[in-house]
Design a protein around this motif. Structure first.
Motif, short mmCIF file in Angstrom:
data_model
loop_
_atom_site.label_atom_id
_atom_site.label_comp_id
_atom_site.label_asym_id
_atom_site.label_seq_id
_atom_site.Cartn_x
_atom_site.Cartn_y
_atom_site.Cartn_z
N THR A 127 6.42 13.22 -0.75
CA THR A 127 7.01 14.48 -1.19
C THR A 127 8.45 14.29 -1.63
O THR A 127 8.87 14.87 -2.65
CB THR A 127 6.92 15.54 -0.07
OG1 THR A 127 5.56 15.66 0.35
CG2 THR A 127 7.43 16.89 -0.54
N ILE A 128 9.19 13.49 -0.92
CA ILE A 128 10.58 13.22 -1.29
C ILE A 128 10.64 12.53 -2.66
O ILE A 128 11.44 12.92 -3.52
CB ILE A 128 11.29 12.38 -0.21
CG1 ILE A 128 11.49 13.23 1.05
CG2 ILE A 128 12.61 11.83 -0.73
CD1 ILE A 128 11.95 12.44 2.26
N LEU A 129 9.79 11.54 -2.88
CA LEU A 129 9.79 10.85 -4.17
C LEU A 129 9.32 11.78 -5.29
O LEU A 129 9.88 11.79 -6.39
CB LEU A 129 8.93 9.59 -4.13
CG LEU A 129 9.03 8.70 -5.36
CD1 LEU A 129 10.47 8.25 -5.60
CD2 LEU A 129 8.12 7.50 -5.24
N HIS A 130 8.30 12.58 -5.01
CA HIS A 130 7.81 13.55 -6.00
C HIS A 130 8.93 14.54 -6.35
O HIS A 130 9.14 14.86 -7.52
CB HIS A 130 6.60 14.29 -5.42
CG HIS A 130 6.05 15.37 -6.28
ND1 HIS A 130 5.62 15.17 -7.57
CD2 HIS A 130 5.88 16.70 -6.03
CE1 HIS A 130 5.19 16.32 -8.08
NE2 HIS A 130 5.34 17.26 -7.16
N ALA A 131 9.66 15.01 -5.34
CA ALA A 131 10.76 15.93 -5.58
C ALA A 131 11.84 15.28 -6.45
O ALA A 131 12.38 15.92 -7.36
CB ALA A 131 11.36 16.42 -4.26
N ALA A 132 12.13 14.04 -6.19
CA ALA A 132 13.11 13.33 -7.02
C ALA A 132 12.61 13.22 -8.46
O ALA A 132 13.38 13.37 -9.41
CB ALA A 132 13.39 11.94 -6.44
N SER A 164 0.84 -1.20 0.00
CA SER A 164 0.00 0.00 0.00
C SER A 164 0.87 1.26 0.00
O SER A 164 0.59 2.23 -0.72
CB SER A 164 -0.92 -0.01 1.21
OG SER A 164 -1.64 1.19 1.29
N LEU A 165 1.93 1.24 0.80
CA LEU A 165 2.85 2.39 0.85
C LEU A 165 3.52 2.61 -0.50
O LEU A 165 3.56 3.73 -1.00
CB LEU A 165 3.90 2.19 1.94
CG LEU A 165 4.98 3.27 2.02
CD1 LEU A 165 4.37 4.63 2.35
CD2 LEU A 165 6.04 2.88 3.03
N VAL A 166 4.03 1.55 -1.11
CA VAL A 166 4.71 1.68 -2.40
C VAL A 166 3.76 2.21 -3.46
O VAL A 166 4.11 3.10 -4.24
CB VAL A 166 5.35 0.34 -2.83
CG1 VAL A 166 5.83 0.40 -4.27
CG2 VAL A 166 6.49 -0.03 -1.89
N ILE A 167 2.53 1.71 -3.49
CA ILE A 167 1.54 2.20 -4.45
C ILE A 167 1.27 3.69 -4.23
O ILE A 167 1.24 4.47 -5.18
CB ILE A 167 0.24 1.37 -4.37
CG1 ILE A 167 0.49 -0.03 -4.93
CG2 ILE A 167 -0.90 2.06 -5.12
CD1 ILE A 167 -0.63 -1.02 -4.68
N SER A 168 1.12 4.09 -2.97
CA SER A 168 0.86 5.51 -2.69
C SER A 168 2.06 6.38 -3.09
O SER A 168 1.88 7.51 -3.54
CB SER A 168 0.51 5.72 -1.22
OG SER A 168 1.66 5.70 -0.40
N LEU A 169 3.26 5.86 -2.95
CA LEU A 169 4.45 6.61 -3.34
C LEU A 169 4.50 6.79 -4.85
O LEU A 169 4.79 7.88 -5.34
CB LEU A 169 5.72 5.92 -2.84
CG LEU A 169 5.91 5.88 -1.33
CD1 LEU A 169 7.15 5.06 -0.97
CD2 LEU A 169 6.00 7.27 -0.75
N VAL A 170 4.21 5.74 -5.59
CA VAL A 170 4.21 5.83 -7.05
C VAL A 170 3.13 6.80 -7.51
O VAL A 170 3.36 7.65 -8.38
CB VAL A 170 4.04 4.45 -7.69
CG1 VAL A 170 3.81 4.56 -9.19
CG2 VAL A 170 5.25 3.57 -7.40
#
Length: 145
Positions: free
Chosen positions: A56-61, A11-17
Motif C-alpha cells: 500500500t505504501i509503494l502503491h501510494a507513492a 518474492s517480496l520485491v516482486i509482490s511490491l512491484v
C-alpha cells in the motif's frame, strides 16, 4: 544472504512491484480495510499484514502525483496522459482496439483526473491515514514509559 532469505526477499520485491499495477488497486484497498477492521480485535500483525502495508505504501507513492503542488501535479498528469494516448494510438493501429481512456480525440482529461483522485487516490490516502494515526498513537505512549 542465504538462498532462503534471497528467495523471500525476491518474492517480496516482486509482490511490491506488482502492487503498483492499477488492476490490483481495489483488492489492495480492501485488504487494508480488512486489516484495520480486524485490528481492533486482534493485536498481532502477520507477515501478510506487513506485506500488504508495504504494498500500500509503494502503491501510494506510485499514485502520489495528485498530492503534489499544483504545477507538479499538472506536469505529471500531462506526461501520464500522453503515455496513455501513445499507447492508445498504437493499439488502434496494431490491434484495432478502442479504449476510451486512451483515445486522445474523445478523452475528457479533467473528468478522468477527477475520477482518478476520487476513486483511486482518496481511498488510498484514507487507508494510509488510518495506519499513520495508529503509528502516531503508538509512539505518543511508548515514550511515556
Amino acid at each position: 544472504m542465504n538462498t532462503n532469505e534471497y528467495r523471500t526477499f525476491r518474492s517480496l520485491v516482486i509482490s511490491l512491484v506488482l502492487a503498483t499495477d492499477m488492476a490490483n488497486h481495489a483488492s489492495l484497498i480492501e485488504r487494508m480495510s480488512t486489516y484495520f477492521f480486524f485490528r481492533e480485535t486482534n493485536a498481532t500483525t502477520s507477515a501478510a499484514d506487513s506485506k500488504t502495508l508495504l504494498q500500500t505504501i509503494l502503491h501510494a507513492a506510485d499514485i502520489s502525483n495528485a498530492t503534489k503542488p499544483w504545477p507538479i501535479y499538472v506536469q505529471s498528469a500531462e506526461k501520464i496522459m500522453e503515455e496513455f494516448f501513445v499507447q492508445g494510438d498504437l493499439e488502434k493501429i496494431n490491434y484495432e482496439d478502442d479504449k476510451p481512456t486512451f483515445d486522445r480525440e474523445t478523452t475528457d482529461i479533467t473528468q478522468l483526473q477527477i475520477g482518478f483522485i476520487t476513486h483511486i487516490v482518496h481511498p488510498t490516502v484514507i487507508q494510509l491515514g488510518f495506519f499513520l494515526f495508529e503509528i502516531e498513537f503508538f509512539f505518543s505512549f511508548s515514550f511515556l514509559v
